[in-house]
Each structure stands twice: as C-alpha cells, then as structure tokens.
Design an enzyme around this catalytic site. Structure first.
Site, short mmCIF file in Angstrom:
data_model
loop_
_atom_site.label_atom_id
_atom_site.label_comp_id
_atom_site.label_asym_id
_atom_site.label_seq_id
_atom_site.Cartn_x
_atom_site.Cartn_y
_atom_site.Cartn_z
N LYS A 159 -4.34 -5.06 1.96
CA LYS A 159 -5.62 -3.99 2.04
C LYS A 159 -6.47 -3.34 0.91
O LYS A 159 -7.41 -3.53 0.96
CB LYS A 159 -4.78 -2.89 1.99
CG LYS A 159 -6.33 -1.76 2.50
CD LYS A 159 -5.54 -0.18 3.36
CE LYS A 159 -4.40 0.86 2.05
NZ LYS A 159 -5.27 1.68 1.56
N ASN A 160 -5.47 -3.25 0.10
CA ASN A 160 -6.04 -2.98 -1.53
C ASN A 160 -6.86 -3.75 -2.87
O ASN A 160 -7.51 -3.92 -3.79
CB ASN A 160 -5.17 -1.71 -2.76
CG ASN A 160 -5.56 -0.64 -1.87
OD1 ASN A 160 -5.51 -0.43 -0.96
ND2 ASN A 160 -3.83 0.36 -2.48
N ARG A 216 -12.46 6.55 1.74
CA ARG A 216 -12.26 6.29 0.24
C ARG A 216 -13.42 4.71 -0.85
O ARG A 216 -13.90 5.26 -1.94
CB ARG A 216 -11.16 7.22 -0.77
CG ARG A 216 -11.11 8.42 -0.22
CD ARG A 216 -9.93 8.91 -1.42
NE ARG A 216 -10.22 8.74 -2.74
CZ ARG A 216 -11.28 9.90 -3.68
NH1 ARG A 216 -11.41 10.95 -2.94
NH2 ARG A 216 -11.28 9.02 -4.83
N CYS A 275 -9.42 15.24 -0.72
CA CYS A 275 -8.50 14.00 0.41
C CYS A 275 -7.21 14.01 0.55
O CYS A 275 -6.52 15.36 0.16
CB CYS A 275 -8.65 12.53 -0.24
SG CYS A 275 -7.21 11.87 -1.13
N ASP A 289 1.95 4.49 -3.78
CA ASP A 289 1.73 3.79 -3.25
C ASP A 289 3.14 3.57 -2.03
O ASP A 289 3.52 3.53 -0.86
CB ASP A 289 0.67 3.28 -2.31
CG ASP A 289 -0.63 3.39 -2.98
OD1 ASP A 289 -0.51 4.93 -2.62
OD2 ASP A 289 -0.98 2.58 -2.90
N1 EPU Z 1 -8.81 9.95 -11.18
C1 EPU Z 1 -9.68 10.88 -12.13
N2 EPU Z 1 -11.32 10.78 -12.31
C2 EPU Z 1 -11.32 9.07 -11.59
C3 EPU Z 1 -10.52 8.43 -10.79
C4 EPU Z 1 -9.31 8.91 -11.12
O1 EPU Z 1 -9.03 11.64 -12.54
O2 EPU Z 1 -12.68 8.76 -12.63
C5 EPU Z 1 -7.75 10.47 -11.74
C6 EPU Z 1 -7.35 10.33 -9.91
O3 EPU Z 1 -7.43 11.90 -9.22
C7 EPU Z 1 -6.26 10.21 -9.52
C8 EPU Z 1 -5.20 9.42 -10.50
O4 EPU Z 1 -6.68 8.99 -11.52
O5 EPU Z 1 -5.33 11.16 -10.30
C9 EPU Z 1 -5.42 7.73 -9.63
O6 EPU Z 1 -6.54 7.75 -9.54
P1 EPU Z 1 -7.21 6.13 -8.66
O7 EPU Z 1 -8.67 5.95 -9.07
O8 EPU Z 1 -6.23 4.41 -9.97
O9 EPU Z 1 -6.48 5.51 -7.24
P2 EPU Z 1 -7.74 4.72 -6.72
O10 EPU Z 1 -8.38 4.28 -7.43
O11 EPU Z 1 -8.51 5.87 -6.04
C10 EPU Z 1 -5.72 3.06 -5.95
C11 EPU Z 1 -5.65 2.95 -3.91
C12 EPU Z 1 -4.88 4.03 -3.94
C13 EPU Z 1 -3.32 3.57 -4.66
C14 EPU Z 1 -3.92 4.72 -6.39
C15 EPU Z 1 -3.19 4.35 -7.29
C16 EPU Z 1 -7.12 1.49 -3.46
C17 EPU Z 1 -8.32 0.99 -2.17
N3 EPU Z 1 -6.37 2.47 -3.15
O12 EPU Z 1 -7.05 4.67 -5.63
O13 EPU Z 1 -4.04 3.15 -2.18
O14 EPU Z 1 -2.97 5.07 -4.68
O15 EPU Z 1 -4.48 2.97 -6.48
O16 EPU Z 1 -2.02 3.38 -7.11
O17 EPU Z 1 -7.04 0.92 -4.17
C18 EPU Z 1 -3.12 3.76 -0.27
O18 EPU Z 1 -3.17 2.97 -0.45
O19 EPU Z 1 -2.70 4.47 0.82
C19 EPU Z 1 -3.93 4.73 -1.85
C20 EPU Z 1 -3.65 5.47 -1.62
#
Ligand code: EPU
Length: 416
Positions: free
Chosen positions: A22-23, A91, A115, A303
């Site tokens: 998915k990701n 998201r 979220c 995850d």
């Molecule tokens: N963060 C910031 N600022 C930003 C971006 C992120 O502070 O601009 C923080 C977040 O709040 C969090 C940390 O950085 O504490 C990591 O977040 P990240 O941005 O890496 O997460 P994401 O990109 O929103 C993706 C996956 C998630 C997975 C996370 C961590 C996708 C679509 N989603 O989310 O997947 O948990 O990386 O590996 O790729 C899931 O599949 O269940 C899922 C939630």
C-alpha cells in the site's frame, strides 16, 4: 458497518501470498501526475486506500483502467485540488502536492489535521517545497502552493519523514538543477518510488540511503512498473502464524527488507526460516517476551508495533515496547486488555506481561494496524472475538478474511 467474527484457537496452516505494498502504491500512483501519458502499474493491491487515491486523481482529470496492470492515463491534467473530504479519510492524499506543483505549478491541498495515531504535521514537506521556490500560503485549511519552475535546493529534513521525502523527491525530479535531500527516509517504499521515478527518466543518486541527490530533468515519461510486495502485510501474517503456533509459508514476501522484524520474531522464539521471497514458520517452543523499540528504517517499523504487542501478550515473561515514531499509537492497548492481555502504558512505553490465554470479546478497531493486532489476538483467543469498525482493515489488508480462511482460520465478515 461490517464486523469480523473470529472463533479463535485454530493453528494456521498452509500458504499465504503477500499483495503489493500500500505505502509504495500510493506514492507511485501520485507520481503518475508527473508525466503525461499512459502508465502501467502491476501488483497494485485491491484496497480502499487505493480506490480513494484513484478517486482523488480522477478529480484532476486522470483516468484509470482496472486490471493487471492498472492503466493510469495522466495525459490531461484538469484540476489540482485535494479536498478535505479525501485528505481526512486518507492522509497519503498529501502526496499529490509535490507532483502537482512540479507539473502544474500549482496545488491546493487540504491540511490533514490530526488522526488516530497522532498529530502528524507536514511542516517538513512545506519547508522543502519552499526551498525549491514554491510559494506556500494557508487559506481556510488548505495549503495553496504556487510556483514558476521549481529550482534545486539543499534541504536537510529535521526528521526522516516518509511521505515528506517522497513529496520532495517527486517535486525535485522536474526542478531546474540539483536537489540534495539530507536526512531522507530510507524506507523500502521510498526506494520503490525512486525506482519508479528512475524508470520514468528521473536522475536520482543515493537511492536507499539518507542522502538523495536528484538532478532535475525537463520532462518525465510514462512508465511500466511492478510495485514491491508489502513487508507489513507479510509481518502481520508472520505474527498470526506465530501466535496460533501454526505452520505457514508466506510467499512473495520482501524478505531483504524485513531484517529487523524477522530478528525480533526469532528472538521471541518463533521458529522461522527464509529464502529471498518466502518466510516459513514452524510451530516451535514457547514464545519469549522480548523488548522492541520502533525506529525509522532499517529499525523495527512502527507499523508492526501493534501486531508484535499482540504476540507478546501471550509470551513467557515481560516485554517492554517503546513507540518512538508516533505519540499516540497505543489505541489497541485498551482493546487487547479487553481480551485479557496484561499491558501497562506509561508515556511511550508499554510493558506487556505475557498471560497464559486470551479470551474472546467484542472489541473496536481504531486504526489500521491496531485492527490487525486485534485480529491476531482474536485468532489465538479462546471463544469468539468480534471486531467492530472493520473498514480500517479494508484500508490496508487485501482480502484479509479470504486469506486467513484459506489458512484454516474460523473467521467471517458479517453486517454488524
Ligand atoms: N513529522 C513531522 N513533520 C512532518 C512530517 C512528519 O513532524 O512534516 C513527524 C510525524 O508526526 C511522525 C514522524 O514524523 O511523528 C514520522 O512520520 P512520517 O511523515 O514518516 O509518516 P507518514 O509519511 O505520514 C508513513 C506511512 C505510515 C507509517 C509512517 C512511518 C504512508 C502512506 N504512510 O506515514 O503508514 O506509519 O510513514 O513509517 O507511507 C500505515 O500504513 O498504517 C501507516 C500509518
């Protein structure tokens, strides 16, 4: 709303095939916005999140022909807005921001807000885009982005955000000049996107490392690509096999990307062996409590935290779980406790004291991985477990009930 009903206690047996990730699929679908024409994507998982992504790109004039491959026609771009209704349900919709500003020079994307698992800001996405010359304003909950042609920039991320790295890498492919993205996320799904972009004609160095150097090109071409398989889905079936003391072969698993997870299962006493794309689980001795701390890749993935916690709830001894990525990712704890698990949470630490037996009960799914942990616990619990709000599972697990049934689980889906 449907529920899942599980009569627990059956050791799983047989083979299960892992679907596309998915990701990885979500950013790759967003990346098709970068190059006009017909893209062919193989191994796209049949998930609710993918349907949402298609709907979102549909609003921008992109058309889809379902099948294997999924044909994505991004020839015409007629819109550049990701509305609140879509972003609040998924998201990852924020992933259109980078490609849209790069190709259409404008985008209007709803801010995601909080979220179930935390606040999840996108400040790093915005900071990087601004460094590339994008003018960002906030208007009624929307990020309004405008640019002339983007220019390359040196960007050091405060933290290696996954979708942030993906957004900036996509934007940089069409920028004038070179972008250096330091402290980039190294997750395999970021690598898969980088490979897809490369097939489209992007010039990216350092793929798979924490420094990505992207030399912008004038244009990208549509591409054919096979999406990697899902390491989290594979880990989830591994936990399901282990907790039921089953004998299961997991096929099409991205084993080279699963080292931290496989290591922890091994430490916990799970008998497993691997090839490059298979994991064989054998029923073995007793489960042992081990400590786990989530981390950015190559560490133990957040995850998989909930699923591993379900497994630890039946291990001998205690396990200390530390969640370092998201501040609120313990929503499954109170539900696992309803099944009899002994878990205490203080801040980002969860202490799990293994018990002898879980007991089935009605429980509520709160987010995707929390729901998966309840399914895993339910498979081992005595009696019947009913999981409500299963739409969370539909977001990220392809044909879950069918796959588990084929392994012998007594599981069914019914209208609640
Ligand atoms: N963060 C910031 N600022 C930003 C971006 C992120 O502070 O601009 C923080 C977040 O709040 C969090 C940390 O950085 O504490 C990591 O977040 P990240 O941005 O890496 O997460 P994401 O990109 O929103 C993706 C996956 C998630 C997975 C996370 C961590 C996708 C679509 N989603 O989310 O997947 O948990 O990386 O590996 O790729 C899931 O599949 O269940 C899922 C939630």
């Amino acid at each position: 709303m449907d529920k899942i009903v599980i009569a627990g206690g059956v050791p799983l047996a047989g083979e299960v095939e892992i679907s596309g990730a998915k990701n990885a699929a979500l950013p790759i679908i967003a990346a098709t916005l970068l190059a006009p024409g017909e893209h062919r994507l193989y191994n796209v998982p049949p998930l609710a999140d993918i349907r949402t992504a298609k709907k979102l790109l549909g609003l921008m004039g992109v058309t889809f022909e379902d099948g294997e491959p999924l044909v994505v026609d991004s020839s015409r771009l007629t819109g550049w807005m990701a509305p609140y209704e879509t972003v609040k349900t998924m998201r990852a919709a924020v992933l259109v921001l980078g490609p849209l500003v790069a190709r259409a020079r404008q985008a209007s994307v709803s801010l995601p807000g909080g979220c179930a698992i935390g606040a999840r800001p996108i400040d790093q996405h915005l900071k990087g885009l601004e460094a590339m010359g994008v003018k960002i304003t906030l208007n009624q909950g929307y990020v309004e982005a405008k640019a002339k042609r983007l220019h390359g920039a040196d960007i050091t991320l405060d933290l290696p955000t996954v979708t942030g790295t993906e957004n900036l890498m996509m934007a940089a492919t069409l920028a004038k000049g070179t972008t250096r993205l330091v402290n980039a996320a190294q997750e395999p799904e970021v690598t898969d996107l980088a490979r897809f972009l490369t097939v489209m004609g992007a010039q990216i160095e350092g793929i798979g490392t924490d420094v990505l150097t992207i030399h912008g090109v004038q244009e990208l071409k549509p591409a054919s690509y096979t999406i990697m398989s899902d390491r989290i889905e594979a880990g989830t079936y591994l936990a399901a096999a282990a907790i039921t003391k089953g004998q299961v072969t997991i096929t099409n698993a991205p084993v080279p990307y699963m080292a931290a997870v496989l290591e922890k299962f091994h430490e916990a006493g799970v008998r497993l062996s691997t090839t490059n794309d298979r994991i064989m689980v054998e029923p073995g001795g007793s489960l042992i409590g081990v400590d786990v701390k989530t981390h950015f890749f190559p560490g133990f993935p957040t995850d998989m935290q909930a699923q591993f916690m379900a497994l630890m709830s039946l291990a001998k001894g205690a396990s200390v779980i530390t969640e370092t990525i998201f501040e609120n990712r313990y929503m499954h704890v109170s539900e696992l406790k309803r099944l009899g698990a002994d878990i205490n949470v203080t801040g980002n630490l969860a202490v799990v004291r293994g018990c002898k037996q879980l007991q089935g009960a009605p429980v509520m799914a709160t987010d995707l991985r929390a729901s998966a942990s309840l399914v895993i616990a339910g498979l081992a619990a005595a009696g019947t477990t009913e999981i409500l709000r299963v739409y969370h599972l539909d977001l990220g697990y392809a044909r879950l009930v069918e796959k588990l049934s084929a392994l012998g689980a007594r599981i069914r889906r019914e209208a609640a």
